[in-house]
Scaffold this motif. Structure first.
Motif, PDB file in Angstrom:
ATOM      1  N   ASP A 147      33.509   5.689  36.640  1.00  0.00           N
ATOM      2  CA  ASP A 147      32.342   6.133  37.398  1.00  0.00           C
ATOM      3  C   ASP A 147      32.710   6.525  38.828  1.00  0.00           C
ATOM      4  OD1 ASP A 147      30.927   5.373  35.127  1.00  0.00           O
ATOM      5  OD2 ASP A 147      30.378   3.410  35.949  1.00  0.00           O
ATOM      6  N   ARG A 240      28.403  -3.810  36.723  1.00  0.00           N
ATOM      7  CA  ARG A 240      28.514  -2.353  36.773  1.00  0.00           C
ATOM      8  C   ARG A 240      27.123  -1.714  36.775  1.00  0.00           C
ATOM      9  NH1 ARG A 240      30.432   1.347  31.690  1.00  0.00           N
ATOM     10  NH2 ARG A 240      30.463   3.392  32.760  1.00  0.00           N
ATOM     11  N   PRO A 241      26.787  -0.928  37.807  1.00  0.00           N
ATOM     12  CA  PRO A 241      25.475  -0.270  37.826  1.00  0.00           C
ATOM     13  C   PRO A 241      25.329   0.686  36.648  1.00  0.00           C
ATOM     14  CG  PRO A 241      26.514  -0.189  39.992  1.00  0.00           C
ATOM     15  CD  PRO A 241      27.565  -0.658  39.032  1.00  0.00           C
ATOM     16  N   ALA A 242      24.125   0.752  36.110  1.00  0.00           N
ATOM     17  CA  ALA A 242      23.868   1.671  35.001  1.00  0.00           C
ATOM     18  C   ALA A 242      24.098   3.106  35.443  1.00  0.00           C
ATOM     19  CB  ALA A 242      22.442   1.489  34.484  1.00  0.00           C
ATOM     20  N   ASP A 243      23.752   3.428  36.697  1.00  0.00           N
ATOM     21  CA  ASP A 243      23.978   4.760  37.266  1.00  0.00           C
ATOM     22  C   ASP A 243      24.486   4.547  38.681  1.00  0.00           C
ATOM     23  OD1 ASP A 243      23.797   7.289  38.472  1.00  0.00           O
ATOM     24  OD2 ASP A 243      22.087   7.880  37.235  1.00  0.00           O
ATOM     25  N   LEU A 244      25.808   4.584  38.848  1.00  0.00           N
ATOM     26  CA  LEU A 244      26.416   4.281  40.131  1.00  0.00           C
ATOM     27  C   LEU A 244      25.962   5.248  41.212  1.00  0.00           C
ATOM     28  CD1 LEU A 244      28.403   2.662  41.855  1.00  0.00           C
ATOM     29  CD2 LEU A 244      30.218   4.215  41.073  1.00  0.00           C
ATOM     30  N   ALA A 245      25.949   6.539  40.906  1.00  0.00           N
ATOM     31  CA  ALA A 245      25.561   7.539  41.902  1.00  0.00           C
ATOM     32  C   ALA A 245      24.136   7.310  42.385  1.00  0.00           C
ATOM     33  CB  ALA A 245      25.716   8.946  41.321  1.00  0.00           C
ATOM     34  N   ALA A 246      23.237   7.007  41.448  1.00  0.00           N
ATOM     35  CA  ALA A 246      21.839   6.792  41.819  1.00  0.00           C
ATOM     36  C   ALA A 246      21.694   5.525  42.655  1.00  0.00           C
ATOM     37  CB  ALA A 246      20.969   6.699  40.563  1.00  0.00           C
ATOM     38  N   TRP A 247      22.422   4.472  42.294  1.00  0.00           N
ATOM     39  CA  TRP A 247      22.327   3.233  43.058  1.00  0.00           C
ATOM     40  C   TRP A 247      22.843   3.436  44.476  1.00  0.00           C
ATOM     41  CZ3 TRP A 247      26.225  -0.168  45.013  1.00  0.00           C
ATOM     42  CH2 TRP A 247      25.704  -1.337  45.575  1.00  0.00           C
TER      43      TRP A 247
END
Length: 256
Positions: A147, A240-247
């Motif tokens: 990611d 691990r964030p489900a959506d790293l960019a969004a977080w």
């Protein structure tokens, strides 16, 4: 550092602990409100729990009562603290539940004067700093590395190896701590490529002080498992964030 026993990927133990803590706090509040002590200057509230949150303080729960009062309970519900409280890490007086909960979920590394370079951080990318504590053999960390690649032009990921998975991790962290001082690119490639088991055992003493500082920092910050992320604005994420960019792009509203 012990292996994570409250994994964000299997929350059953964590849920049980939270439910137990809520029950104990409720029991403590009920017991406190039933006390008949005419000498008590400020009687404890005859109210129930509206909201509660675990604080990263080694055993405190923030509790908001149905009367709107902010209290702090010991983890077993035996002791209650009321009145002024100060979050020294943020230099803020805690006056409301929402503010307390928000600050509990943040770490200001600059205010703490903690430079992760002193912890053997392995850098990847350019931009605002995202600190990520990882274990060399953590499968969720390995998945997270994929990611990071698309975001390397937007953020500077500062990967701090810590050993949470036993002796092999301890050996790998020590080798990375030694290598990151002399060959940072080689250390980065070994970590991201899952090749830390192939690293040469460092010379006696090499990397030991860095590895020790990292363990102490992880314990102080309350890190119990990996990956553990600190966003540029100080927000925390366990796992691990489900959506790293969004977080990372999210902006938390600042409350007083």
């Amino acid at each position: 550092m012990r292996q994570n026993l409250d994994s964000p990927f299997d929350e059953t133990p964590g849920r049980i602990a939270r439910h137990l803590a809520a029950s104990l706090a409720a029991l403590g509040l009920a017991a406190a409100s039933s006390l008949a002590n005419p000498g008590m200057a400020e009687p404890l509230p005859r109210a129930s729990i509206a909201r509660m949150a675990q604080l990263p303080s080694g055993g405190l729960q923030a509790v908001e009562t149905t009367d709107g009062e902010l209290l702090f309970f010991s983890e077993n519900g035996r002791y209650v603290l009321r009145g002024s409280a100060v979050d020294l890490w943020h230099g803020a007086k805690l006056t409301a539940f929402d503010q307390t909960q928000r600050l509990a979920g943040r770490i200001d590394l600059a205010r703490l004067k903690l430079d992760v370079a002193d912890l053997g951080a392995i850098d990847f990318g350019e931009g605002p700093e995202v600190v990520v504590f990882v274990d060399p053999f953590c499968p969720h960390c390995s998945a997270l590395y994929a990611d990071l690649a698309p975001l390397r032009a937007t953020y500077r990921f500062r990967l701090v190896p810590i050993p949470v998975l036993g002796e092999p991790s301890q050996r790998a962290v020590l080798a990375l701590a030694c290598l990151s001082g002399s060959a940072p690119e080689q250390a980065r490639d070994a970590l991201l490529g899952g090749l830390t088991a192939d690293l040469t055992e460092p010379a006696a003493g090499c990397g030991e002080s860095v590895a020790q500082r990292t363990l102490i920092a992880a314990q102080i910050l309350g890190i119990r498992g990996t990956p553990f992320l600190i966003a540029p604005d100080g927000r925390l994420h366990q796992g691990r964030p489900a959506d790293l960019a969004a977080w990372l792009a999210a902006v938390e509203e600042r409350g007083e």
